[in-house]
Design a protein around this motif. Structure first.
Motif, PDB file in Angstrom:
ATOM      1  N   TYR A 259      -7.333  27.237  13.154  1.00  0.00           N
ATOM      2  CA  TYR A 259      -7.969  28.539  12.955  1.00  0.00           C
ATOM      3  C   TYR A 259      -6.897  29.640  12.929  1.00  0.00           C
ATOM      4  O   TYR A 259      -6.858  30.470  12.033  1.00  0.00           O
ATOM      5  CB  TYR A 259      -8.987  28.785  14.071  1.00  0.00           C
ATOM      6  N   ASP A 260      -6.012  29.599  13.920  1.00  0.00           N
ATOM      7  CA  ASP A 260      -4.967  30.631  13.990  1.00  0.00           C
ATOM      8  C   ASP A 260      -4.014  30.567  12.798  1.00  0.00           C
ATOM      9  O   ASP A 260      -3.472  31.574  12.357  1.00  0.00           O
ATOM     10  CB  ASP A 260      -4.145  30.490  15.280  1.00  0.00           C
ATOM     11  N   LEU A 261      -3.835  29.362  12.323  1.00  0.00           N
ATOM     12  CA  LEU A 261      -2.957  29.171  11.167  1.00  0.00           C
ATOM     13  C   LEU A 261      -3.548  29.832   9.921  1.00  0.00           C
ATOM     14  O   LEU A 261      -2.829  30.182   8.986  1.00  0.00           O
ATOM     15  CB  LEU A 261      -2.820  27.660  10.938  1.00  0.00           C
ATOM     16  N   GLY A 262      -4.851  29.954   9.902  1.00  0.00           N
ATOM     17  CA  GLY A 262      -5.506  30.556   8.739  1.00  0.00           C
ATOM     18  C   GLY A 262      -6.014  29.506   7.770  1.00  0.00           C
ATOM     19  O   GLY A 262      -6.289  29.799   6.609  1.00  0.00           O
ATOM     20  N   VAL A 263      -6.137  28.278   8.286  1.00  0.00           N
ATOM     21  CA  VAL A 263      -6.607  27.185   7.432  1.00  0.00           C
ATOM     22  C   VAL A 263      -8.127  27.187   7.413  1.00  0.00           C
ATOM     23  O   VAL A 263      -8.764  27.285   8.451  1.00  0.00           O
ATOM     24  CB  VAL A 263      -6.087  25.848   8.029  1.00  0.00           C
ATOM     25  N   LYS A 264      -8.704  27.072   6.223  1.00  0.00           N
ATOM     26  CA  LYS A 264     -10.167  27.094   6.149  1.00  0.00           C
ATOM     27  C   LYS A 264     -10.735  25.750   5.702  1.00  0.00           C
ATOM     28  O   LYS A 264     -11.946  25.541   5.705  1.00  0.00           O
ATOM     29  CB  LYS A 264     -10.616  28.194   5.168  1.00  0.00           C
ATOM     30  N   THR A 265      -9.856  24.865   5.258  1.00  0.00           N
ATOM     31  CA  THR A 265     -10.314  23.536   4.856  1.00  0.00           C
ATOM     32  C   THR A 265      -9.376  22.488   5.434  1.00  0.00           C
ATOM     33  O   THR A 265      -8.163  22.548   5.227  1.00  0.00           O
ATOM     34  CB  THR A 265     -10.337  23.402   3.312  1.00  0.00           C
ATOM     35  N   LEU A 266      -9.987  21.553   6.145  1.00  0.00           N
ATOM     36  CA  LEU A 266      -9.216  20.471   6.749  1.00  0.00           C
ATOM     37  C   LEU A 266      -9.535  19.185   5.984  1.00  0.00           C
ATOM     38  O   LEU A 266     -10.692  18.798   5.887  1.00  0.00           O
ATOM     39  CB  LEU A 266      -9.667  20.348   8.211  1.00  0.00           C
TER      40      LEU A 266
ATOM     41  N   LEU B 102       5.425  30.660  -2.566  1.00  0.00           N
ATOM     42  CA  LEU B 102       5.005  30.361  -3.934  1.00  0.00           C
ATOM     43  C   LEU B 102       3.593  29.768  -3.934  1.00  0.00           C
ATOM     44  O   LEU B 102       2.697  30.264  -4.613  1.00  0.00           O
ATOM     45  CB  LEU B 102       5.999  29.382  -4.564  1.00  0.00           C
ATOM     46  N   THR B 103       3.382  28.719  -3.153  1.00  0.00           N
ATOM     47  CA  THR B 103       2.097  28.009  -3.255  1.00  0.00           C
ATOM     48  C   THR B 103       0.956  28.789  -2.592  1.00  0.00           C
ATOM     49  O   THR B 103      -0.179  28.687  -3.022  1.00  0.00           O
ATOM     50  CB  THR B 103       2.187  26.603  -2.646  1.00  0.00           C
ATOM     51  N   LEU B 104       1.274  29.568  -1.567  1.00  0.00           N
ATOM     52  CA  LEU B 104       0.188  30.304  -0.907  1.00  0.00           C
ATOM     53  C   LEU B 104      -0.158  31.603  -1.629  1.00  0.00           C
ATOM     54  O   LEU B 104      -1.248  32.131  -1.455  1.00  0.00           O
ATOM     55  CB  LEU B 104       0.522  30.604   0.564  1.00  0.00           C
TER      56      LEU B 104
ATOM     57  N   VAL C  98       5.885  33.039   9.429  1.00  0.00           N
ATOM     58  CA  VAL C  98       5.855  33.417   8.015  1.00  0.00           C
ATOM     59  C   VAL C  98       4.590  32.828   7.385  1.00  0.00           C
ATOM     60  O   VAL C  98       3.850  33.511   6.678  1.00  0.00           O
ATOM     61  CB  VAL C  98       7.116  32.902   7.272  1.00  0.00           C
ATOM     62  N   TYR C  99       4.335  31.571   7.708  1.00  0.00           N
ATOM     63  CA  TYR C  99       3.173  30.896   7.127  1.00  0.00           C
ATOM     64  C   TYR C  99       1.882  31.636   7.483  1.00  0.00           C
ATOM     65  O   TYR C  99       1.019  31.862   6.639  1.00  0.00           O
ATOM     66  CB  TYR C  99       3.118  29.448   7.632  1.00  0.00           C
ATOM     67  N   MET C 100       1.786  32.038   8.752  1.00  0.00           N
ATOM     68  CA  MET C 100       0.565  32.730   9.188  1.00  0.00           C
ATOM     69  C   MET C 100       0.408  34.071   8.478  1.00  0.00           C
ATOM     70  O   MET C 100      -0.694  34.466   8.111  1.00  0.00           O
ATOM     71  CB  MET C 100       0.576  32.902  10.712  1.00  0.00           C
ATOM     72  N   THR C 101       1.526  34.738   8.268  1.00  0.00           N
ATOM     73  CA  THR C 101       1.463  36.012   7.529  1.00  0.00           C
ATOM     74  C   THR C 101       0.970  35.765   6.105  1.00  0.00           C
ATOM     75  O   THR C 101       0.128  36.487   5.579  1.00  0.00           O
ATOM     76  CB  THR C 101       2.866  36.681   7.483  1.00  0.00           C
ATOM     77  N   LEU C 102       1.487  34.709   5.497  1.00  0.00           N
ATOM     78  CA  LEU C 102       1.085  34.404   4.119  1.00  0.00           C
ATOM     79  C   LEU C 102      -0.402  34.048   4.067  1.00  0.00           C
ATOM     80  O   LEU C 102      -1.134  34.474   3.173  1.00  0.00           O
ATOM     81  CB  LEU C 102       1.907  33.239   3.562  1.00  0.00           C
ATOM     82  N   ALA C 103      -0.845  33.265   5.056  1.00  0.00           N
ATOM     83  CA  ALA C 103      -2.248  32.852   5.079  1.00  0.00           C
ATOM     84  C   ALA C 103      -3.158  34.075   5.203  1.00  0.00           C
ATOM     85  O   ALA C 103      -4.236  34.125   4.613  1.00  0.00           O
ATOM     86  CB  ALA C 103      -2.486  31.883   6.238  1.00  0.00           C
TER      87      ALA C 103
END
Ligand code: NOJ
Length: 590
Positions: free
Chosen positions: A68-75, A384-386, A479-484
């Motif tokens: 959730y914190d990572l910003g992932v919406k699909t597992l 790039l991918t996000l 960085v990843y969390m910011t991108l998410a």
């Protein structure tokens, strides 16, 4: 490129580009999976809660907050169904139950409930091409018991050799090396296995088999699953005539005649019947609400891949995975702006009308980004991918820049690697990228409290782990969390795309939407620190400066720190750096 090549892109030109095939304009209501990150968990390696050294469903549930914190919406969870584990879950002996090593159906229900309570969808990995040879269907097929006798692809021998051994019906090769045919004395016939010999191919020319697999889809949908990743889809059908040999691939230059790539595969891949099958699955999915169907069906010929999308009137998968950034970017020297742009364009240009792109950087089958391409590129490639339009797929651990683990022959588990023997297993082994998730600096990287783990933990876990990166002021994880978070903004979720600068060294793209902030992403893909004059290279008018939102962790300079204003005529980027900038609000993209 020099100043003379610089041209102004007017709004009409942008409109014209929008009208080309492919979704250049993204403003419309979208289903959940379009703006979601798909995060792949390999369940054996995520978190072990019972100390047996192998991850489990409870472990995934326990990390719901992390996702959730990572910003992932699909597992997306790789297979956790009952399996003898010859291919670690991709050999299934009961499609509608959970293997005890991972837990129980009740654990699955709990996982689903927990994820749903956090608004995270759960996508399962369905493996229709084959079952385990220990599946009851296969055991009964072996005994020619009806209605199972023709559930698998059985064939008589072509003849017998001088020693009286049966000769396979054709020269087809297994993806795991060697003949794809295995003799069974009990039946006096060979069975076909595209993968491991313990993974016999189901016979989809038998309608009962088709029904069985549809029931598997329904079973999990009824339980609340939000969709599927379909494994090995392009191999579901083989030609009917099993006497046909596949031709040698002269261009591939493979000497080992037992290696899969020694042959071309016109008779065992992408057969037309496959699409009818996917159409049926789509119909089932559409009787439920809003489900996701992702296909693993990569081929070098992009047209073959695109067919799995179907089209507006005949929708098939929501998307076939786009492995181009993996398959066509195999090492550091492949990472140039020009090459990446070409790869990105190729996907957009071939995308059927109204279909949605996706971007994959890795999986349980491919070497990790940091090891394949370089640790310096981790953040830039996540940017790039996000931040491109489309759905990004992140393999667990890529958000912290995990690296392939060094795994000895003795510790090697991957059946494909073992088939190649101690001298060649390293080139083939998928184990290094399946090593346990690195949660913290405690024993076994916090993955397991047991005495040992199913694959060794990467030695670098003491410094490279989630806890360290959560506590650090700057880290890949941050960085990843910011991108998410950024990709949820309308400019990214629905905005347009332009590439102002494309050179071998630098790739820059803009995401913008009227009345919304405009973002410029600049990637230094070279192996050197550079100072770039973006204006000099740009094919559209850029403002003099912009402000930094986030940057690669390797850039420690004061000038590029978040919030700073940077001069686009003299932008300093360290080797492999990605920089996300916000353009001044009033600025038009022209
Ligand atoms: C493709 C999967 O990604 C791979 O890991 C597996 O070994 C084969 N299909 C067989 O199911």
């Amino acid at each position: 490129m020099n100043m003379h090549h610089r041209k102004k892109i007017t709004s009409t030109q942008i409109k014209a580009r929008d009208e080309q095939p492919g979704p250049k304009h993204f403003e419309r209501e979208v289903p959940w999976w379009k703006n979601s990150i798909v995060y792949q968990v390999y369940p054996r390696s995520f978190l072990d809660t019972n100390g047996d050294g192998t991850g489990d469903l409870k472990g995934i549930t326990a990390k719901a907050d992390y996702l959730y914190d990572l910003g992932v919406k699909t597992l997306w969870i790789s297979p956790f169904f009952t399996s003898p584990m010859a291919d670690f879950g991709y050999d299934i002996s009961n499609f509608v139950d959970v293997d005890p090593i991972f837990g129980s159906l009740a654990d699955f229900d709990e996982l689903l409930k927990t994820m749903h309570s956090k608004d995270i969808k759960v996508v399962l990995d369905i493996v229709p091409n084959h079952s385990s040879d220990e599946h009851e269907w296969f055991q009964r097929s072996l005994r020619r018991e009806e209605p199972y006798a023709d559930y698998y692809v059985w064939a008589d021998p072509k003849g017998f050799n001088d020693s009286g051994n049966p000769i396979p019906p054709n020269n087809w090769l297994s993806k795991f090396r060697g003949s794809a045919w295995e003799w069974r004395e009990e039946r006096g016939q060979f069975y076909y296995h595209q993968y491991h010999r313990k993974q016999p191919d189901l016979n989809f020319r038998n309608h009962r088999v088709q029904e069985e697999i549809k029931n598997v889809f329904k079973f999990w949908l009824d339980r609340g699953a939000d969709g599927f990743r379909v494994d090995g889809l392009k191999h579901i059908f083989e030609v009917e005539d099993l006497n046909l040999d596949e031709p040698v691939d002269e261009e591939a230059g493979v000497e080992d005649n037992l290696h899969y790539n020694y042959l071309k595969h016109p008779f065992t891949m992408n057969q037309p019947e496959t699409f009818e099958l996917v159409r049926d699955w789509r119909k089932i999915m559409d009787t439920y609400q809003d489900k996701l169907l992702m296909a693993q069906a990569y081929s070098n010929d992009i047209q073959d891949v695109m067919k799995y999308y179907g089209n507006d009137t005949d929708p098939l998968a929501d998307f076939p995975f786009n492995f181009c950034l993996v398959e066509k970017v195999q090492n550091r020297s492949d990472v140039t702006g020009t090459r990446l742009k070409k790869i990105i364009d190729e996907w957009f240009d071939n995308l059927p009308k109204g279909k949605w792109p996706n971007w994959v950087l890795g999986s349980h089958d491919y070497s990790r980004v940091a090891s394949r391409l370089g640790a310096d590129l981790v953040d830039a490639l996540n940017m790039l991918t996000l931040l491109l339009p489309g759905t990004p797929v992140t393999y667990y651990g890529e958000e912290i820049g995990m690296q392939d683990a060094d795994i000895s022959w003795e510790d090697t588990k991957d059946p494909r690697a073992r088939n190649f023997g101690p001298d060649h297993y390293r080139e083939q082994s998928r184990d290094p990228r399946r090593a346990p998730m690195q949660w913290d600096a405690t024993a076994n990287a916090g993955f397991s409290r047991g005495p040992s783990t199913w694959l060794p933990v990467n030695d670098n876990y003491k410094t490279l782990n989630v806890k360290a990166q959560s506590e650090a002021r700057v880290s890949h994880l941050k960085v990843y969390m910011t991108l998410a978070r950024l990709r949820q903004e309308r400019s990214f979720a629905k905005g347009k795309l332009a590439f102002p600068v494309v050179t071998d060294e630098v790739l820059a793209f803009i995401r913008y939407l009227e009345d919304e902030p405009k973002y410029l992403v600049v990637l230094n893909l070279s192996e050197n620190d550079v100072v770039v004059d973006l204006h000099h290279h740009a094919n559209l008018k850029l403002p003099p400066d912009a402000s930094v939102i986030t940057r690669s962790v390797s850039d420690k300079s004061e000038e590029n720190s978040p919030g700073s204003k940077v001069n686009l005529s003299a932008l300093m980027l360290v080797r492999g750096e990605g920089l996300v900038l916000q353009l001044p609000f009033a600025e038009e993209i022209e």
